[in-house]
Design a protein around this motif. Structure first.
Motif, PDB file in Angstrom:
ATOM      1  N   LYS A   2      -3.812  -2.884  -3.790  1.00 46.86           N
ATOM      2  CA  LYS A   2      -4.392  -1.999  -2.800  1.00 46.86           C
ATOM      3  C   LYS A   2      -5.046  -0.796  -3.464  1.00 46.86           C
ATOM      4  CE  LYS A   2      -1.370  -3.002   1.048  1.00 46.86           C
ATOM      5  NZ  LYS A   2      -0.438  -2.455   2.009  1.00 46.86           N
ATOM      6  N   LYS A   3      -6.077  -0.319  -2.815  1.00 47.36           N
ATOM      7  CA  LYS A   3      -6.792   0.844  -3.304  1.00 47.36           C
ATOM      8  C   LYS A   3      -5.887   2.074  -3.329  1.00 47.36           C
ATOM      9  CE  LYS A   3     -11.230   3.049  -2.482  1.00 47.36           C
ATOM     10  NZ  LYS A   3     -12.383   3.098  -1.583  1.00 47.36           N
ATOM     11  N   GLN A   4      -5.026   2.197  -2.322  1.00 47.47           N
ATOM     12  CA  GLN A   4      -4.131   3.346  -2.233  1.00 47.47           C
ATOM     13  C   GLN A   4      -3.159   3.390  -3.407  1.00 47.47           C
ATOM     14  OE1 GLN A   4      -4.585   5.682   0.094  1.00 47.47           O
ATOM     15  NE2 GLN A   4      -3.012   6.931  -0.880  1.00 47.47           N
ATOM     16  N   THR A   5      -2.735   2.248  -3.898  1.00 44.01           N
ATOM     17  CA  THR A   5      -1.824   2.199  -5.042  1.00 44.01           C
ATOM     18  C   THR A   5      -2.474   2.805  -6.271  1.00 44.01           C
ATOM     19  OG1 THR A   5      -0.790   0.215  -4.139  1.00 44.01           O
ATOM     20  CG2 THR A   5      -0.421   0.658  -6.465  1.00 44.01           C
ATOM     21  N   ILE A   7      -5.008   4.972  -6.284  1.00 46.53           N
ATOM     22  CA  ILE A   7      -5.213   6.402  -6.034  1.00 46.53           C
ATOM     23  C   ILE A   7      -3.903   7.155  -6.260  1.00 46.53           C
ATOM     24  CG2 ILE A   7      -5.739   8.114  -4.247  1.00 46.53           C
ATOM     25  CD1 ILE A   7      -7.748   6.039  -3.117  1.00 46.53           C
ATOM     26  N   ASN A   8      -2.814   6.625  -5.729  1.00 46.72           N
ATOM     27  CA  ASN A   8      -1.510   7.254  -5.942  1.00 46.72           C
ATOM     28  C   ASN A   8      -1.140   7.272  -7.422  1.00 46.72           C
ATOM     29  OD1 ASN A   8      -1.142   7.825  -3.241  1.00 46.72           O
ATOM     30  ND2 ASN A   8       0.169   6.058  -2.870  1.00 46.72           N
ATOM     31  N   ASP A  68       4.777  13.846   0.083  1.00 44.91           N
ATOM     32  CA  ASP A  68       4.043  12.701   0.611  1.00 44.91           C
ATOM     33  C   ASP A  68       4.892  11.915   1.613  1.00 44.91           C
ATOM     34  OD1 ASP A  68       1.857  10.904   0.814  1.00 44.91           O
ATOM     35  OD2 ASP A  68       2.874   9.534  -0.572  1.00 44.91           O
ATOM     36  N   SER A  72       4.078  11.683   5.678  1.00 42.37           N
ATOM     37  CA  SER A  72       3.725  10.382   6.243  1.00 42.37           C
ATOM     38  C   SER A  72       4.890   9.714   6.985  1.00 42.37           C
ATOM     39  CB  SER A  72       3.246   9.450   5.130  1.00 42.37           C
ATOM     40  OG  SER A  72       4.302   9.143   4.253  1.00 42.37           O
ATOM     41  N   PRO A  79       5.745  -0.135  -3.303  1.00 49.12           N
ATOM     42  CA  PRO A  79       4.440   0.419  -3.665  1.00 49.12           C
ATOM     43  C   PRO A  79       4.549   1.712  -4.481  1.00 49.12           C
ATOM     44  CG  PRO A  79       4.489  -0.110  -1.324  1.00 49.12           C
ATOM     45  CD  PRO A  79       5.869  -0.295  -1.857  1.00 49.12           C
ATOM     46  N   SER A  83       2.969   2.218  -8.214  1.00 46.55           N
ATOM     47  CA  SER A  83       2.098   3.354  -8.543  1.00 46.55           C
ATOM     48  C   SER A  83       2.658   4.161  -9.702  1.00 46.55           C
ATOM     49  CB  SER A  83       1.930   4.268  -7.326  1.00 46.55           C
ATOM     50  OG  SER A  83       1.221   3.624  -6.307  1.00 46.55           O
TER      51      SER A  83
END
Length: 179
Positions: A2-5, A7-8, A68, A72, A79, A83
């Motif tokens: 995932k893109k979020q992984t 970024i994190n 974070d 959230s 995940p 990361s």
């Protein structure tokens, strides 16, 4: 992946490097404070710098993960761990390139020296006697503590937010939402 992984992972890498830079000031101050009470030799100074590096790295990374998870209301260990592992790999590569200098590796250099020589680690002149495996083991120990602190802070962040929500009037309890 995932893109979020990714970024994190980049955010956590920046946190790790920032913690190491912050550790320069924190360890300098801790050495001065402890040295004013007890005369420190090189070995004692190394111990203080190891502790400082582990604590500073854990606090910085833990604070970011706590915030974070708190914002959230989500804590997903898998995940988060992925990361952190990606960030740790990037940090390890930086440490290898820059030869585990304290500004990029925190107290890992001193930990590797103590792992290699024990109480005989008495000067910077002995750094050439430390093998790569000692540096890697020191980095692994330091990183394992950071990951453990980050996972604990992530869990506590979510738990704190849910506890705060229970205090809000009119918020449904767990029994009402499960049915």
């Amino acid at each position: 992946m995932k893109k979020q992984t990714l970024i994190n992972a980049l955010i956590y890498l920046v946190c790790m490097v920032s913690a190491c830079i912050l550790n320069l000031a924190v360890s300098w101050m801790m050495v001065k404070i402890v040295d004013s009470f007890v005369e420190l030799g090189y070995f004692g100074t190394a111990i203080v710098r190891i502790v400082s590096g582990i604590v500073t790295g854990g606090v910085v990374l833990g604070a970011v993960v706590f915030r974070d998870s708190y914002k959230s209301i989500c804590f997903s260990p898998k995940p988060l761990t992925v990361s952190l592992l990606l960030a740790g790999l990037g940090h390890l590569l930086l440490c290898l390139v820059l030869m585990f200098h304290p500004f990029i590796a925190g107290g890992v250099r001193y930990l590797a020296g103590i792992l290699r020589m024990g109480g005989d680690f008495a000067s910077d002149g002995q750094l050439d006697r430390i093998y790569l495996w000692d540096y890697l083991l020191g980095f692994l120990i330091d990183f394992a503590v950071r990951v453990a602190v980050a996972l604990l802070c992530g869990y506590l962040g979510k738990k704190k937010r849910l506890d705060n929500r229970k205090n809000i009037a009119g918020y449904p309890s767990e029994n009402e939402t499960e049915g």
